[in-house]
Design an enzyme around this catalytic site. Sequence first.
Site, mmCIF file in Angstrom:
data_model
loop_
_atom_site.group_PDB
_atom_site.id
_atom_site.type_symbol
_atom_site.label_atom_id
_atom_site.label_comp_id
_atom_site.label_asym_id
_atom_site.label_seq_id
_atom_site.Cartn_x
_atom_site.Cartn_y
_atom_site.Cartn_z
ATOM 1 N N ARG A 46 -17.903 -7.149 -16.452
ATOM 2 C CA ARG A 46 -16.393 -7.880 -15.813
ATOM 3 C C ARG A 46 -15.387 -8.357 -16.989
ATOM 4 O O ARG A 46 -14.262 -8.691 -16.998
ATOM 5 C CB ARG A 46 -17.603 -9.412 -15.425
ATOM 6 C CG ARG A 46 -18.013 -8.991 -13.771
ATOM 7 C CD ARG A 46 -18.524 -10.258 -12.813
ATOM 8 N NE ARG A 46 -18.452 -11.765 -13.686
ATOM 9 C CZ ARG A 46 -17.380 -12.145 -12.806
ATOM 10 N NH1 ARG A 46 -17.646 -12.246 -11.930
ATOM 11 N NH2 ARG A 46 -16.588 -13.544 -13.088
ATOM 12 N N ARG A 57 -0.999 -8.088 -19.674
ATOM 13 C CA ARG A 57 -0.351 -9.195 -20.006
ATOM 14 C C ARG A 57 0.282 -9.052 -21.557
ATOM 15 O O ARG A 57 1.587 -8.986 -21.601
ATOM 16 C CB ARG A 57 -0.972 -10.405 -20.052
ATOM 17 C CG ARG A 57 0.025 -11.673 -20.051
ATOM 18 C CD ARG A 57 0.965 -11.430 -19.649
ATOM 19 N NE ARG A 57 0.163 -11.695 -17.788
ATOM 20 C CZ ARG A 57 1.112 -11.365 -17.343
ATOM 21 N NH1 ARG A 57 1.741 -10.981 -16.561
ATOM 22 N NH2 ARG A 57 0.662 -12.074 -15.842
ATOM 23 N N HIS A 60 3.449 -6.440 -21.515
ATOM 24 C CA HIS A 60 4.475 -7.159 -20.733
ATOM 25 C C HIS A 60 5.278 -7.662 -21.969
ATOM 26 O O HIS A 60 6.318 -7.616 -22.319
ATOM 27 C CB HIS A 60 4.128 -8.544 -20.051
ATOM 28 C CG HIS A 60 3.658 -7.741 -19.099
ATOM 29 N ND1 HIS A 60 3.004 -8.410 -17.988
ATOM 30 C CD2 HIS A 60 4.099 -6.017 -18.575
ATOM 31 C CE1 HIS A 60 1.982 -7.804 -16.886
ATOM 32 N NE2 HIS A 60 2.975 -6.543 -16.994
ATOM 33 N N SER A 86 -17.603 -9.079 -25.990
ATOM 34 C CA SER A 86 -19.016 -8.769 -25.643
ATOM 35 C C SER A 86 -19.398 -9.994 -25.856
ATOM 36 O O SER A 86 -19.885 -10.741 -27.348
ATOM 37 C CB SER A 86 -19.546 -7.623 -26.648
ATOM 38 O OG SER A 86 -21.608 -7.812 -26.427
ATOM 39 N N SER A 88 -23.064 -11.200 -26.141
ATOM 40 C CA SER A 88 -24.105 -11.365 -26.783
ATOM 41 C C SER A 88 -24.015 -10.511 -28.108
ATOM 42 O O SER A 88 -24.296 -10.781 -29.028
ATOM 43 C CB SER A 88 -24.956 -10.660 -25.826
ATOM 44 O OG SER A 88 -24.373 -8.918 -25.862
ATOM 45 N N GLY A 89 -22.333 -9.813 -28.305
ATOM 46 C CA GLY A 89 -22.352 -8.591 -29.396
ATOM 47 C C GLY A 89 -22.991 -7.309 -29.114
ATOM 48 O O GLY A 89 -23.725 -6.653 -30.369
ATOM 49 N N GLU A 90 -24.324 -7.211 -28.685
ATOM 50 C CA GLU A 90 -25.923 -6.437 -28.732
ATOM 51 C C GLU A 90 -24.908 -5.558 -27.386
ATOM 52 O O GLU A 90 -26.314 -4.607 -27.468
ATOM 53 C CB GLU A 90 -27.196 -6.782 -28.522
ATOM 54 C CG GLU A 90 -26.955 -8.442 -29.340
ATOM 55 C CD GLU A 90 -27.394 -7.606 -31.244
ATOM 56 O OE1 GLU A 90 -27.764 -6.209 -31.115
ATOM 57 O OE2 GLU A 90 -27.172 -8.570 -31.918
ATOM 58 N N THR A 91 -23.688 -5.130 -27.058
ATOM 59 C CA THR A 91 -23.989 -4.448 -25.591
ATOM 60 C C THR A 91 -23.896 -2.747 -26.274
ATOM 61 O O THR A 91 -22.767 -2.649 -27.528
ATOM 62 C CB THR A 91 -23.041 -4.753 -24.568
ATOM 63 O OG1 THR A 91 -22.884 -6.579 -24.318
ATOM 64 C CG2 THR A 91 -22.327 -3.581 -23.970
ATOM 65 N N SER A 149 -20.231 -15.971 -16.507
ATOM 66 C CA SER A 149 -18.678 -15.365 -15.405
ATOM 67 C C SER A 149 -17.990 -16.596 -16.586
ATOM 68 O O SER A 149 -17.254 -16.081 -16.423
ATOM 69 C CB SER A 149 -19.053 -16.285 -13.771
ATOM 70 O OG SER A 149 -20.374 -15.938 -13.341
ATOM 71 N N GLU A 152 -16.497 -14.790 -18.814
ATOM 72 C CA GLU A 152 -15.040 -13.541 -19.108
ATOM 73 C C GLU A 152 -13.634 -14.674 -18.102
ATOM 74 O O GLU A 152 -12.835 -14.010 -18.530
ATOM 75 C CB GLU A 152 -15.561 -12.921 -17.382
ATOM 76 C CG GLU A 152 -17.103 -12.520 -17.098
ATOM 77 C CD GLU A 152 -18.802 -12.340 -16.946
ATOM 78 O OE1 GLU A 152 -18.230 -12.473 -15.882
ATOM 79 O OE2 GLU A 152 -19.398 -11.895 -17.238
ATOM 80 N N ASP A 160 -4.752 -15.303 -21.784
ATOM 81 C CA ASP A 160 -3.208 -15.274 -21.132
ATOM 82 C C ASP A 160 -2.932 -16.670 -22.214
ATOM 83 O O ASP A 160 -1.130 -16.998 -22.396
ATOM 84 C CB ASP A 160 -2.781 -16.423 -19.672
ATOM 85 C CG ASP A 160 -3.511 -15.290 -19.151
ATOM 86 O OD1 ASP A 160 -2.901 -13.782 -19.136
ATOM 87 O OD2 ASP A 160 -3.548 -15.173 -17.641
#
Length: 185
Positions: A46, A57, A60, A86, A88-91, A149, A152, A160
């Site tokens: 996500r 965006r 654009h 990321s 967690s900064g661990e992905t 959530s 994200e 934006d």
Amino acid sequence: MNYNQVQKEITEEISNTLGQINSESIAELLSEIKKADKVFFVGVGRVLLSLKAVAKRLAHLGVKTYVVGQITEPAITERDLLIVGSGSGETGFPLIIAKKAKQYNAKVVHIGANPDCSMKEYSDHFVRIPVSTKLQLANEIPSVQPMTSLFEQSLLLLGDTLALMLIREQDIDMPSLWEYHANLE
């Protein structure tokens, strides 16, 4: 459950979170975007969806944006910027890509929730969205929402916000932006 109550909880969380992001870190991120020849984005799940919307965006607005892995992705150079999303900064995948970007002397900005993470080894700049992560660290804004959530959503709205800041700074006529909108739809 009452829709109005739940949406109010979510929007208050988002407002609280965006209000706690350090404005100086945003000014630095905006500066890096403006200086870059090309801006690349990497994330997973996500987070990647939110970053794709940010990339679109900014495109654009005339920024040359690319999502890592897209078929038309060009080479990254020392004149470019990689934005890593990321929490967690661990992905794993974003870490590998950030390390690779540094090998080509590109600037790397990490947008995440965890300042003390593996990603800091590869980041030139960090923007903290201070929300709950899968790591459950101290000083995180708790959320009633599932999993990450709030991160994200905040990432998308941060994008934006950056776009509107650019529009105002460059005095862009908003109706003119439609010329950059996809027209093969």
